[in-house]
Design a protein around this motif. Structure first.
Motif, PDB file in Angstrom:
ATOM      1  N   THR A  67       0.840  -1.213   0.000  1.00 24.69           N
ATOM      2  CA  THR A  67       0.000   0.000   0.000  1.00 24.69           C
ATOM      3  C   THR A  67       0.864   1.246   0.000  1.00 24.69           C
ATOM      4  O   THR A  67       0.593   2.203  -0.737  1.00 24.69           O
ATOM      5  N   ARG A  68       1.919   1.275   0.795  1.00 28.09           N
ATOM      6  CA  ARG A  68       2.787   2.452   0.855  1.00 28.09           C
ATOM      7  C   ARG A  68       3.498   2.668  -0.478  1.00 28.09           C
ATOM      8  O   ARG A  68       3.655   3.804  -0.939  1.00 28.09           O
ATOM      9  N   ASP A  72       3.111   6.115  -2.480  1.00 29.49           N
ATOM     10  CA  ASP A  72       4.254   6.945  -2.888  1.00 29.49           C
ATOM     11  C   ASP A  72       4.277   7.158  -4.399  1.00 29.49           C
ATOM     12  O   ASP A  72       4.569   8.257  -4.870  1.00 29.49           O
ATOM     13  N   GLY A  73       3.951   6.112  -5.156  1.00 29.15           N
ATOM     14  CA  GLY A  73       3.978   6.217  -6.612  1.00 29.15           C
ATOM     15  C   GLY A  73       2.865   7.062  -7.197  1.00 29.15           C
ATOM     16  O   GLY A  73       3.058   7.775  -8.178  1.00 29.15           O
ATOM     17  N   ILE A  74       1.709   7.016  -6.573  1.00 24.82           N
ATOM     18  CA  ILE A  74       0.539   7.695  -7.133  1.00 24.82           C
ATOM     19  C   ILE A  74       0.368   9.130  -6.634  1.00 24.82           C
ATOM     20  O   ILE A  74      -0.379   9.910  -7.214  1.00 24.82           O
ATOM     21  N   THR A  75       1.102   9.513  -5.591  1.00 23.47           N
ATOM     22  CA  THR A  75       0.903  10.834  -4.984  1.00 23.47           C
ATOM     23  C   THR A  75       0.984  12.000  -5.972  1.00 23.47           C
ATOM     24  O   THR A  75       0.117  12.879  -5.935  1.00 23.47           O
ATOM     25  N   ASP A  83      -7.568  17.427  -5.448  1.00 25.77           N
ATOM     26  CA  ASP A  83      -7.503  18.687  -4.709  1.00 25.77           C
ATOM     27  C   ASP A  83      -6.389  18.726  -3.666  1.00 25.77           C
ATOM     28  O   ASP A  83      -6.615  19.041  -2.503  1.00 25.77           O
ATOM     29  N   HIS A  84      -5.194  18.376  -4.070  1.00 22.66           N
ATOM     30  CA  HIS A  84      -3.969  18.462  -3.263  1.00 22.66           C
ATOM     31  C   HIS A  84      -3.886  17.409  -2.147  1.00 22.66           C
ATOM     32  O   HIS A  84      -3.119  17.537  -1.206  1.00 22.66           O
ATOM     33  N   CYS A  85      -4.672  16.352  -2.228  1.00 24.29           N
ATOM     34  CA  CYS A  85      -4.654  15.272  -1.243  1.00 24.29           C
ATOM     35  C   CYS A  85      -3.362  14.454  -1.375  1.00 24.29           C
ATOM     36  O   CYS A  85      -2.975  14.070  -2.474  1.00 24.29           O
ATOM     37  N   HIS A  86      -2.708  14.219  -0.243  1.00 21.91           N
ATOM     38  CA  HIS A  86      -1.476  13.416  -0.178  1.00 21.91           C
ATOM     39  C   HIS A  86      -1.805  12.066   0.465  1.00 21.91           C
ATOM     40  O   HIS A  86      -1.921  11.981   1.688  1.00 21.91           O
ATOM     41  N   PRO A  87      -1.932  10.994  -0.306  1.00 18.71           N
ATOM     42  CA  PRO A  87      -2.257   9.707   0.310  1.00 18.71           C
ATOM     43  C   PRO A  87      -1.122   9.146   1.161  1.00 18.71           C
ATOM     44  O   PRO A  87      -1.343   8.269   1.993  1.00 18.71           O
ATOM     45  N   PRO A 113      -9.183   1.576  -1.286  1.00 20.34           N
ATOM     46  CA  PRO A 113      -7.822   1.475  -1.825  1.00 20.34           C
ATOM     47  C   PRO A 113      -7.100   2.825  -1.790  1.00 20.34           C
ATOM     48  O   PRO A 113      -7.719   3.875  -1.884  1.00 20.34           O
ATOM     49  N   VAL A 114      -5.821   2.788  -1.632  1.00 21.92           N
ATOM     50  CA  VAL A 114      -4.896   3.913  -1.640  1.00 21.92           C
ATOM     51  C   VAL A 114      -4.987   4.765  -0.374  1.00 21.92           C
ATOM     52  O   VAL A 114      -3.975   5.070   0.223  1.00 21.92           O
ATOM     53  N   VAL A 115      -6.177   5.174   0.049  1.00 23.10           N
ATOM     54  CA  VAL A 115      -6.298   6.061   1.204  1.00 23.10           C
ATOM     55  C   VAL A 115      -6.633   5.256   2.469  1.00 23.10           C
ATOM     56  O   VAL A 115      -7.720   5.360   3.035  1.00 23.10           O
ATOM     57  N   SER A 116      -5.675   4.496   2.917  1.00 23.64           N
ATOM     58  CA  SER A 116      -5.794   3.717   4.135  1.00 23.64           C
ATOM     59  C   SER A 116      -4.379   3.399   4.582  1.00 23.64           C
ATOM     60  O   SER A 116      -3.491   3.274   3.731  1.00 23.64           O
TER      61      SER A 116
END
Length: 152
Positions: A67-68, A72-75, A83-87, A113-116
């Protein structure tokens, strides 16, 4: 019944006088602010001594997890689209360094997915001079770890 005020301005510069609020509530905001440290300082500025900052956020997964790696790859793309969200923001680090008297939180997972994982908790503003309080602070908090699941 107490009056409740809602504000929708940027979190880095809250339109509230110093030391006037009993509580600030934030849900899924700290991932998207431009300057999280400035935001946390401003939240402390507007809270009364002993005031509470109640928060719920998605945060970075543990280092070395799949997940990390995805976070990191999708940020770079994610920030533009959402809208400037940093997962991959390690929000707990900023909260622990911000100078609150206490920072208490739990981590938990949702099937998103992604935001957890997610974290929810309460930070308490110092009741005395922030510089003096920093040397005497007691924090009950910890970094989210792989597999953390809590009911809140």
């Amino acid at each position: 019944m107490k009056d409740i005020q809602l504000h929708g301005q940027p979190a880095e510069q809250l339109p509230v006088a110093d030391g006037t609020l009993d509580a600030v509530v934030s849900t899924y905001v700290l991932c998207s602010v431009t300057d999280i440290d400035t935001t946390l300082k401003d939240i402390q500025r507007v809270l009364k001594p002993g005031g509470k900052f109640v928060f719920m956020e998605h945060v970075a997964a543990a280092d070395g997890t799949c997940t990390r790696t995805v976070q990191d790859g999708i940020t770079p793309i994610w920030k533009t689209v959402f809208d400037h969200c940093h997962p991959n923001r390690e929000t707990w680090i900023n909260l622990e360094k911000a100078g609150f008297a206490t920072v208490d939180y739990q981590t938990f997972r949702l099937s998103i997915p992604v935001v957890s994982p997610h974290m929810a908790g309460v930070a308490t503003r110092t009741s005395i001079d922030p510089e003096a309080e920093l040397t005497h602070s007691h924090r009950k908090s910890r970094q989210p770890i792989a597999g953390d699941i809590y009911d809140i």
